[in-house]
Design a protein around this motif. Structure first.
Motif, PDB file in Angstrom:
ATOM      1  N   TYR A   1     -22.920 -27.217 -10.996  1.00 58.28           N
ATOM      2  CA  TYR A   1     -23.983 -27.092 -10.001  1.00 58.28           C
ATOM      3  C   TYR A   1     -24.501 -28.464  -9.625  1.00 58.28           C
ATOM      4  CZ  TYR A   1     -23.529 -22.158 -10.539  1.00 58.28           C
ATOM      5  OH  TYR A   1     -23.011 -20.897 -10.524  1.00 58.28           O
TER       6      TYR A   1
ATOM      7  N   ARG B   1     -32.118 -19.517 -28.483  1.00 57.83           N
ATOM      8  CA  ARG B   1     -30.849 -19.958 -29.054  1.00 57.83           C
ATOM      9  C   ARG B   1     -30.630 -21.438 -28.827  1.00 57.83           C
ATOM     10  NH1 ARG B   1     -26.157 -18.089 -26.491  1.00 57.83           N
ATOM     11  NH2 ARG B   1     -27.381 -16.934 -24.976  1.00 57.83           N
TER      12      ARG B   1
ATOM     13  N   LEU C   1     -31.780 -16.892 -24.452  1.00 58.35           N
ATOM     14  CA  LEU C   1     -31.296 -18.269 -24.382  1.00 58.35           C
ATOM     15  C   LEU C   1     -32.333 -19.278 -24.853  1.00 58.35           C
ATOM     16  CD1 LEU C   1     -28.806 -19.913 -23.424  1.00 58.35           C
ATOM     17  CD2 LEU C   1     -30.150 -20.424 -21.416  1.00 58.35           C
TER      18      LEU C   1
ATOM     19  N   CYS D   1     -26.163 -16.425 -10.399  1.00 57.89           N
ATOM     20  CA  CYS D   1     -25.781 -16.605 -11.799  1.00 57.89           C
ATOM     21  C   CYS D   1     -25.518 -15.246 -12.457  1.00 57.89           C
ATOM     22  CB  CYS D   1     -26.883 -17.314 -12.570  1.00 57.89           C
ATOM     23  SG  CYS D   1     -27.397 -18.861 -11.814  1.00 57.89           S
TER      24      CYS D   1
ATOM     25  N   HIS E   1     -25.346 -29.495 -18.839  1.00 61.73           N
ATOM     26  CA  HIS E   1     -24.399 -28.376 -18.714  1.00 61.73           C
ATOM     27  C   HIS E   1     -24.320 -27.889 -17.273  1.00 61.73           C
ATOM     28  CE1 HIS E   1     -23.357 -23.977 -19.241  1.00 61.73           C
ATOM     29  NE2 HIS E   1     -22.344 -24.567 -19.855  1.00 61.73           N
TER      30      HIS E   1
ATOM     31  N   VAL F   1     -18.961 -28.287 -22.745  1.00 58.47           N
ATOM     32  CA  VAL F   1     -18.166 -27.189 -23.297  1.00 58.47           C
ATOM     33  C   VAL F   1     -16.756 -27.312 -22.732  1.00 58.47           C
ATOM     34  CG1 VAL F   1     -17.927 -24.700 -23.518  1.00 58.47           C
ATOM     35  CG2 VAL F   1     -20.190 -25.713 -23.384  1.00 58.47           C
TER      36      VAL F   1
ATOM     37  N   CYS G   1     -22.031 -13.639 -13.410  1.00 57.29           N
ATOM     38  CA  CYS G   1     -21.267 -13.954 -14.623  1.00 57.29           C
ATOM     39  C   CYS G   1     -22.072 -13.765 -15.906  1.00 57.29           C
ATOM     40  CB  CYS G   1     -20.757 -15.383 -14.603  1.00 57.29           C
ATOM     41  SG  CYS G   1     -19.432 -15.692 -13.454  1.00 57.29           S
ATOM     42  N   HIS G   2     -23.383 -13.616 -15.780  1.00 57.36           N
ATOM     43  CA  HIS G   2     -24.220 -13.542 -16.982  1.00 57.36           C
ATOM     44  C   HIS G   2     -25.062 -12.273 -16.954  1.00 57.36           C
ATOM     45  CE1 HIS G   2     -23.474 -17.614 -18.431  1.00 57.36           C
ATOM     46  NE2 HIS G   2     -23.559 -18.044 -17.181  1.00 57.36           N
TER      47      HIS G   2
ATOM     48  N   SER H   1     -14.699 -24.710 -20.259  1.00 60.45           N
ATOM     49  CA  SER H   1     -15.612 -23.739 -19.666  1.00 60.45           C
ATOM     50  C   SER H   1     -15.121 -23.379 -18.260  1.00 60.45           C
ATOM     51  CB  SER H   1     -17.010 -24.349 -19.579  1.00 60.45           C
ATOM     52  OG  SER H   1     -17.842 -23.503 -18.828  1.00 60.45           O
ATOM     53  N   VAL H   2     -15.322 -22.106 -17.857  1.00 61.10           N
ATOM     54  CA  VAL H   2     -14.953 -21.750 -16.482  1.00 61.10           C
ATOM     55  C   VAL H   2     -16.181 -21.610 -15.604  1.00 61.10           C
ATOM     56  CG1 VAL H   2     -12.710 -20.694 -16.804  1.00 61.10           C
ATOM     57  CG2 VAL H   2     -14.764 -19.342 -17.186  1.00 61.10           C
ATOM     58  N   MET H   3     -17.316 -22.026 -16.130  1.00 65.33           N
ATOM     59  CA  MET H   3     -18.521 -21.984 -15.292  1.00 65.33           C
ATOM     60  C   MET H   3     -18.435 -23.080 -14.230  1.00 65.33           C
ATOM     61  SD  MET H   3     -22.442 -21.908 -16.468  1.00 65.33           S
ATOM     62  CE  MET H   3     -23.684 -22.937 -15.716  1.00 65.33           C
ATOM     63  N   PRO H   4     -18.757 -22.753 -12.974  1.00 67.08           N
ATOM     64  CA  PRO H   4     -18.706 -23.783 -11.941  1.00 67.08           C
ATOM     65  C   PRO H   4     -19.790 -24.833 -12.182  1.00 67.08           C
ATOM     66  CG  PRO H   4     -19.652 -21.759 -11.056  1.00 67.08           C
ATOM     67  CD  PRO H   4     -19.189 -21.443 -12.438  1.00 67.08           C
TER      68      PRO H   4
ATOM     69  N   ILE I   1     -18.858 -12.757 -18.091  1.00 69.04           N
ATOM     70  CA  ILE I   1     -17.856 -13.814 -18.090  1.00 69.04           C
ATOM     71  C   ILE I   1     -18.410 -14.973 -18.898  1.00 69.04           C
ATOM     72  CG2 ILE I   1     -16.557 -15.374 -16.599  1.00 69.04           C
ATOM     73  CD1 ILE I   1     -16.480 -13.040 -14.633  1.00 69.04           C
ATOM     74  N   GLY I   2     -19.707 -15.188 -18.781  1.00 70.51           N
ATOM     75  CA  GLY I   2     -20.415 -16.112 -19.673  1.00 70.51           C
ATOM     76  C   GLY I   2     -21.264 -15.281 -20.624  1.00 70.51           C
ATOM     77  N   PRO I   3     -21.881 -15.919 -21.615  1.00 73.48           N
ATOM     78  CA  PRO I   3     -22.667 -15.165 -22.594  1.00 73.48           C
ATOM     79  C   PRO I   3     -23.941 -14.568 -22.004  1.00 73.48           C
ATOM     80  CG  PRO I   3     -22.774 -17.527 -23.038  1.00 73.48           C
ATOM     81  CD  PRO I   3     -21.811 -17.351 -21.937  1.00 73.48           C
TER      82      PRO I   3
ATOM     83  N   HIS J   1     -29.183 -28.301 -21.166  1.00 74.03           N
ATOM     84  CA  HIS J   1     -28.972 -27.385 -20.050  1.00 74.03           C
ATOM     85  C   HIS J   1     -28.764 -28.125 -18.743  1.00 74.03           C
ATOM     86  CE1 HIS J   1     -29.304 -23.749 -22.255  1.00 74.03           C
ATOM     87  NE2 HIS J   1     -30.480 -24.080 -22.747  1.00 74.03           N
TER      88      HIS J   1
END
Lengths: 298, 532
Positions: free
Chosen positions: A216, A190, A187, A65, A200, A208, A68-69, A211-214, A180-182, A197
């Protein structure tokens, strides 16, 4: 110089000196650092993670992870704000003064009901002090606050920048270097909704758009629905979440652990090295600014 | 030991000059088997790594592509690709090229080529274990040091065999004067076990605490890129340019000065900037980047002076790979120093600028220099024709275009992304979107790089095949004297048959070489006559 031996010793000196610089010295600095104990409450910082969250960190590592984060928050400086704690008794003069200080007020608008009331944000120290002074003159109790500022902080990614101590209990430390992600440092604060989650993670695009997150999906078990859906099955807004083939989706332990880890990520505690918001007098604030600039707080 | 220096003496005892000199063909032949094996495997890893990188790039068009399989998830494919490229391709090719350069410049036969090939075999097992381990979820998450802890000892043992025997070869050198390429090789070969063992101990076995891990991992990655891979790449550049142009390096002292600068400052430049690591680390690192930049400029100047009036030849088939590599080295030195400047770093941090700069170093500088080395040594070591020119042209074109596109697009996208990220008014989804366009264009670059890696594999395979598997100089044949001599006397090998070994020795040895050339020519004539 054509002497192989001399070359060898030269290289050796370079190897050892760079080792001392980047391996030994940081180790001296962090190797013995202990979690900070708050004597009055007995709480320690950083807060140890639960067993599930610690296992979740491993899932986070396994699935990369961190590619991207990030989990590091920057701070570009400080900003000041003015808070009125008590409006005092001289309300007439105060209502005349307020419109000149903030555009939220007109001479006819009533005083806000709740205190403390945040009058102004994101101003510099001198302005803040000036406002506090004029407010005090009309009998109100006001103070200037100093707080870390920067885009990351304004995005809600933490109340302050991250410092070395934040990662004392983690191994491996996964700071990440791509956003690429926040950023996820804060978290848990927030977005504390564990169910969101899970949904998501199962399919980011279901919550979202674009979103470009793969997804899981492999962290979930898919089961045919026979009769009533399982109590553990994933639901969103009361509706059962199903996969492409209409099967119900049950989070595996790995998914639950991962979410426990995500929710354990918080950056809401001020810390000695990087204080969050605090009251500021001219002297104390200047001290903070100077020490911050020279990097002495590290 | 079957192949010793005496061996060389016997076969070359025809003229007075031969008593200590071993003919280059024999030098080349001594490293044929292990070096060709490494290059072949390296080309294979490059192809695999590029393919995996392409897969991840395509995912910015279709995020769910192959996402159902944990082994192929984005966060595992990325590190697997980088491990295949850095350890499978770059380091392996670098070792191969380094061995050949060592043999050529020390003018001593490679010691125990069989064991070296065995070491190379281990190395490939280590890389394979690493890549599979990452895909299985055992990656470490430290950039450039992602292989699981159980793969590292295999790599270490393999490296010890390869480099140890390489060092013995170096110690037995017949030429006492050291050329600057040898300095870089020597430093690189010593630096690698140093960082590998430190990294393995302090990150895997007795992990240091907290952010100290980040510092150790950053120090490892920087050392690996700048000193180990960068050092060997510079050795290639400093060897090939004077060699092809047949003229000595402009200034030995400038090169030596750059060497020490890189050695002392390269290991720490750009370790990590950020507010999370202690300020003094980023500060120290930034200062070091400046010195590295200075060294890059020195190297660039030195090379330009060496080329002199021959600027037009920079894009000739023998020099173009090295020219691009040198240019990328210079550009990377300057850009990294600029990027270490705090007000620039504020924008570029956490953005695509980072992968762009890394591609400039790993792709533009290191990979291109290694390609140069490989294409330079292939015809000499195989003793047969150079790879087909058209195919090499295509490889060059595809790779340069792919790298250029990737670097420019990611760099530009990163700057835009960074600007947006620093403006809290712009929601984060919009920030990602601003970068996404560029990541999608980058796919074309990745595609070109895959195409390039296929061509490289074909080119290397085509040169190697006649030697390693079939033909008169096959795997077994190359150990037998007579079959090899047949290859050497083949017309294609003739122009490359005799060369001065190290460029700086060329002047001193020129008389000897002239004598050697005559002798070699006579020998060949005699042989041909005998055959008739």
């Amino acid at each position: 110089m054509n002497n192989g031996l001399l070359l060898f010793f030269g290289i050796l000196v370079a190897m050892v000196s760079s080792w001392f610089g980047f391996v030994h010295s940081p180790q001296l600095q962090f190797g013995k650092q202990l979690p900070e104990l708050d004597e009055s409450t007995g709480a320690s910082f950083p807060v140890p993670r639960s067993g599930a969250a610690n296992r979740g960190r491993d899932i986070y590592r396994q699935n990369g992870c961190a590619s991207c984060h990030t989990q590091q928050v920057r701070q570009s400086g400080f900003s000041f704000s003015v808070v009125i704690e008590d409006f005092g008794t001289n309300t007439v003069q105060l209502s005349q003064l307020l419109p000149s200080l903030s555009s939220q007020f007109t001479p006819s608008s009533p005083l806000p009901e709740e205190t403390p009331f945040r009058l102004k944000e994101g101003i510099d120290l001198r302005t803040a002090e000036g406002i506090v002074k004029s407010l005090t003159e009309v009998g109100a109790v006001a103070m200037a606050l100093i707080s870390p500022s920067g885009a990351d902080i304004e995005r809600g990614w933490g109340i302050r920048r991250t410092v070395g101590r934040d990662y004392l209990l983690d191994s491996p430390v996964m700071l990440g270097n791509q956003r690429i992600g926040p950023d996820l440092s804060n978290l848990g604060n927030r977005n504390p909704d564990a169910n969101w989650h899970l949904v998501h993670l199962f399919q980011p695009r279901s919550v979202v758009q674009d979103s470009v997150m793969p997804h899981y999906g492999y962290l979930f078990e898919k089961r045919e629905i026979t009769g009533a859906a399982s109590a553990d099955a994933l639901r969103f807004n009361g509706e059962l979440v199903v996969d492409d083939e209409g099967r119900q989706v049950i989070p595996r332990t790995a998914a639950l652990d991962l979410v426990a880890y995500l929710l354990s990520l918080r950056l809401d505690e001020p810390i000695f090295e990087a204080p969050g918001e605090k009251s500021a007098t001219v002297e104390s604030a200047e001290e903070t600014l100077v020490s911050e600039q020279s990097g002495a707080t590290e | 030991m079957s192949e010793s220096i005496n061996n060389g003496n016997e076969s070359g005892a025809a003229s007075p000059g031969w008593e200590v000199e071993i003919p280059v063909q024999e030098l080349d032949r001594s490293c044929r088997m292990p070096v060709l094996f490494m290059l072949w495997k390296a080309a294979g890893w490059l192809f695999l790594g590029s393919l995996l990188a392409l897969l991840n790039s395509v995912r910015f068009h279709a995020p769910d592509l192959l996402a159902h399989c944990p082994w192929l998830t984005y966060g595992r494919i990325g590190p697997a690709a980088s491990t295949a490229i850095v350890y499978g391709f770059a380091l392996q090719a670098a070792f191969g090229v380094a061995l050949w350069l060592t043999v050529r410049m020390s003018k001593s036969l490679l010691v125990q080529p069989g064991y070296i090939a065995l070491g190379a075999g281990f190395w490939n097992i280590g890389v394979l274990v690493g890549v599979v381990g990452i895909l299985a979820g055992d990656g470490t998450s430290y950039p450039m040091f992602e292989s699981p802890h159980y793969a590292v000892p295999i790599l270490f043992v393999a490296y010890s065999i390869i480099a140890g025997l390489g060092l013995v070869t170096f110690m037995r050198r017949q030429v006492k004067d050291l050329y600057v390429s040898q300095w870089f090789l020597f430093a690189a070969l010593l630096w690698f076990p140093w960082i590998l063992s430190t990294g393995s101990l302090l990150l895997h076995h007795f992990p240091v605490r907290g952010v100290a891990q980040v510092s150790v991992a950053g120090w490892y990655a920087t050392g690996l890129l700048t000193l180990v891979l960068g050092g060997i790449s510079l050795a290639v550049i400093f060897y090939v340019i004077p060699k092809v142009l047949k003229r000595p390096l402009h200034s030995h002292y400038m090169a030596v000065f750059a060497f020490w600068l890189l050695l002392f400052f390269g290991g720490g430049a750009g370790v990590l900037s950020g507010t999370t690591v202690p300020a003094w680390i980023s500060g120290l690192s930034a200062v070091m980047s400046f010195f590295v930049c200075f060294a890059s400029v020195l190297v660039g100047l030195n090379l330009i002076r060496t080329v002199g009036a021959d600027l037009g030849r920079l894009m000739s088939p023998e020099l173009r790979f090295v020219s691009v590599a040198s240019f990328a080295f210079l550009a990377a030195g300057v850009l990294n120093a600029i990027n270490a400047y705090s007000s620039i770093a504020e924008v570029t941090q956490f953005t695509l600028v980072l992968p762009a700069l890394q591609q400039l170093v790993l792709g533009g500088f290191i990979t291109m220099a290694l390609f140069a080395g490989v294409y330079h040594l292939l015809p000499r070591v195989t003793g047969s024709q150079a790879p087909i020119e058209g195919s090499v042209n295509l490889h060059f074109g595809a790779t340069v275009l792919g790298l250029g596109l990737t670097i420019c697009v990611l760099g530009l996208g990163g700057l835009i992304q960074g600007q947006a990220m620093n403006d809290p008014e712009i929601p984060f989804t919009a920030v990602t979107k601003s970068a996404l366009t560029f990541m999608r264009i980058e796919t074309v670059g990745s595609l070109l790089l895959v195409f390039g890696s296929v061509l490289f594999l074909v080119n290397v395979g085509r040169s190697i095949c006649p030697v390693l598997c079939c033909g008169p100089g096959g795997l077994l044949g190359c150990l037998k004297e007579d079959s090899v001599e047949e290859i050497e006397s083949a017309p294609a090998a003739e122009p490359k048959a005799v060369e001065p070994a190290a460029p700086q020795v060329a002047k001193k040895a020129s008389k000897k070489v002239a004598a050697k050339k005559k002798v070699a020519a006579k020998k060949k004539q005699a042989k041909k006559a005998a055959k008739k």
